[in-house]
Scaffold this active site. Structure first.
Site, short mmCIF file in Angstrom:
data_model
loop_
_atom_site.label_atom_id
_atom_site.label_comp_id
_atom_site.label_asym_id
_atom_site.label_seq_id
_atom_site.Cartn_x
_atom_site.Cartn_y
_atom_site.Cartn_z
N HIS A 72 0.83 -1.20 0.00
CA HIS A 72 0.00 0.00 0.00
C HIS A 72 0.87 1.25 0.00
O HIS A 72 1.91 1.30 0.66
CB HIS A 72 -0.96 0.01 1.20
CG HIS A 72 -0.30 0.01 2.55
ND1 HIS A 72 0.01 1.16 3.21
CD2 HIS A 72 0.07 -1.00 3.37
CE1 HIS A 72 0.53 0.86 4.40
NE2 HIS A 72 0.60 -0.43 4.51
N ASP A 74 -0.58 4.25 0.79
CA ASP A 74 -1.14 5.20 1.75
C ASP A 74 -0.46 5.04 3.11
O ASP A 74 0.11 3.99 3.42
CB ASP A 74 -2.66 5.04 1.89
CG ASP A 74 -3.09 3.65 2.33
OD1 ASP A 74 -2.40 2.67 2.00
OD2 ASP A 74 -4.12 3.54 3.03
N ASP A 105 6.24 1.70 7.23
CA ASP A 105 4.91 1.16 6.92
C ASP A 105 4.30 1.94 5.78
O ASP A 105 3.62 2.93 6.00
CB ASP A 105 4.03 1.22 8.17
CG ASP A 105 2.66 0.62 7.95
OD1 ASP A 105 2.45 -0.04 6.92
OD2 ASP A 105 1.79 0.82 8.81
N GLU A 139 -5.21 0.82 2.47
CA GLU A 139 -4.94 -0.25 3.44
C GLU A 139 -5.12 0.29 4.84
O GLU A 139 -5.67 -0.37 5.71
CB GLU A 139 -3.51 -0.79 3.26
CG GLU A 139 -3.28 -2.13 3.97
CD GLU A 139 -2.90 -1.99 5.44
OE1 GLU A 139 -3.02 -2.98 6.18
OE2 GLU A 139 -2.50 -0.89 5.86
N GLU A 140 -4.67 1.51 5.06
CA GLU A 140 -4.73 2.10 6.40
C GLU A 140 -6.14 2.62 6.71
O GLU A 140 -6.44 2.92 7.86
CB GLU A 140 -3.72 3.25 6.52
CG GLU A 140 -2.26 2.83 6.28
CD GLU A 140 -1.70 1.98 7.41
OE1 GLU A 140 -2.45 1.57 8.30
OE2 GLU A 140 -0.48 1.72 7.37
N GLU A 168 4.75 -5.52 4.37
CA GLU A 168 4.51 -4.88 5.67
C GLU A 168 5.71 -5.08 6.59
O GLU A 168 6.44 -6.06 6.48
CB GLU A 168 3.26 -5.48 6.34
CG GLU A 168 1.97 -5.16 5.63
CD GLU A 168 1.50 -3.72 5.83
OE1 GLU A 168 2.23 -2.92 6.45
OE2 GLU A 168 0.39 -3.41 5.36
N HIS A 354 3.39 3.91 12.57
CA HIS A 354 2.25 4.74 13.01
C HIS A 354 2.65 5.74 14.10
O HIS A 354 1.80 6.46 14.62
CB HIS A 354 1.06 3.89 13.51
CG HIS A 354 0.43 3.05 12.43
ND1 HIS A 354 -0.89 2.63 12.48
CD2 HIS A 354 0.92 2.55 11.27
CE1 HIS A 354 -1.17 1.91 11.41
NE2 HIS A 354 -0.07 1.85 10.66
ZN LIG Z 1 1.08 -1.13 6.45
#
Ligand SMILES: [Zn+2]
Length: 385
Positions: A72, A74, A105, A139-140, A168, A354
């Protein structure tokens, strides 16, 4: 290792990706950057955009087996930018790390996948199979129109990936110390029990739903659902919220409720848990309503060619013997596995994902690309042993 050299192409590509503020579901041009890298190598692009989500399928070759890199573009919002040591969308090298939202990520995974393929094809050796990229910008977020949508479209086109690696951040302390090979399922239960309201002083005139609910919850909590297996811990049951009562201390309420969650392995499918749970509940509750919601089905990729190739590649590049794990939250691998695809996750250290000051170790970038390249070589170039 030579991974820290300034000319590391994975690092250069990663920096270009981090500089795009692709806060979910905005791709912010990341797919175009990746497609531009891959087009000269013969990858054909097919857009599967849906509901404001950018999805791109890039495939090189038509032969089987079909190997897919999935990821992903995003990222989660950066949070208060003032708390970052350097701006979240200005890739910054500091103390041997590259800082920026998405560094771990999972833009480093994306960058390493692309440079792995560039290196594989640079020696002019034609792979014995096809290589594809499945890219999404959802995805997020809700993950409704991302990888799941693309897999539905591929199925309609009769395209079934044989192998997939999701990039990931799977590593814990050192790059390559862990491969994700599956996930537990998550099943929610909203249980409401009805009884008969009345005065607490007249127990023969009431039917206390809190008492009934308590016994049912105790039975569910005490139940041994399965024993687990090599890849999964035993299925677990937890009550997350419980309620009931009128607020007065002399009234038995008419109903009570609880919210519960099962984390389960493939050994106990959702339908089986449902059947057994309702039998236990019915033993204690004459009048109840059970609402079930599957929030994710469990899956596991059986040990096979992909996990072996991945473990061997990690061993060669890092010297580590990776743990095969099913721990943690969900990822888009859950949408790929149902196609019958062998799917695993390999990526950088996940400690900062994150978070404020998300980062990846610079010295891990080139090895990550070489791990991916090694998997491709083992599956598509070298003859099987
Ligand atoms: Zn991720």
């Amino acid at each position: 290792m030579t991974s820290d050299r300034p000319g590391d192409p994975t690092r250069a590509l990663l920096k270009r990706l981090i500089a795009r503020a692709s806060v979910t579901p905005d791709d912010a041009g990341c797919c175009d950057i990746l497609a531009a890298e891959l087009a000269p190598l013969g990858f054909q692009a097919h857009a599967f955009d849906a509901d404001g989500v950018r999805n791109l399928w890039l495939r090189r070759g038509t032969r089987a087996p079909l190997f897919v890199f999935a990821g992903h573009t995003d990222v989660v919002p950066p949070g208060p930018e003032a708390r970052w040591s350097s701006p979240p969308f200005s890739p910054t090298e500091r103390d041997g790390c590259l800082y920026g939202r998405g560094a771990a990520d999972m833009k480093s995974g994306l960058a390493a996948m692309v440079t792995a393929v560039q290196r594989l094809l640079a020696d002019g050796h034609e792979p014995a199979g096809s290589i594809a990229f499945l890219l999404t910008s959802d995805e997020e977020g809700p993950a409704r129109f991302g990888t799941r949508h693309v897999m539905e479209q591929l199925r309609a086109m009769n395209v079934r990936p044989d192998y997939a690696i999701v990039g990931e951040a799977s590593s814990v302390d050192k790059l390559g110390d862990r491969i994700m090979i599956g996930r537990r399922g998550s099943l929610n239960l909203q249980l409401t029990v009805d009884g008969r309201q009345g005065h607490v002083a007249y127990p023969h005139r009431v039917d206390n739903p809190i008492h009934r609910l308590s016994r049912a919850l105790a039975a569910l909590a005490d139940e041994r659902w399965d024993e687990g297996d090599r890849d999964f811990p035993p299925t677990s049951f937890q009550v997350s919220n419980v309620g009931g009562g009128t607020g007065a201390n002399n009234v038995v309420p008419g109903s009570a409720w609880a919210q519960c969650n099962f984390r389960h392995s493939p050994a106990s499918p959702a339908a089986e848990i449902r059947r057994r749970a309702e039998a236990l509940i019915a033993r204690h509750c004459a009048d109840y309503d059970a609402e079930w919601q599957v929030s994710g089905d469990p899956f596991v990729t059986p040990r096979g060619r992909l996990s072996q190739a991945a473990a061997a590649s990690i061993q060669t590049v890092t010297g580590l013997d990776p743990a095969l794990s099913t721990a943690g939250g969900t990822s888009d691998a859950r949408f790929i596995a149902p196609a019958g695809t062998q799917v695993i996750e390999i990526g950088p250290i996940n400690a900062s994902i994150h978070q404020i000051d998300e980062h990846v170790r610079l010295a891990d970038l080139d090895p990550l690309a070489r791990i991916y390249e090694g998997v491709l070589r083992r599956l598509l170039v070298e003859e099987p042993a």
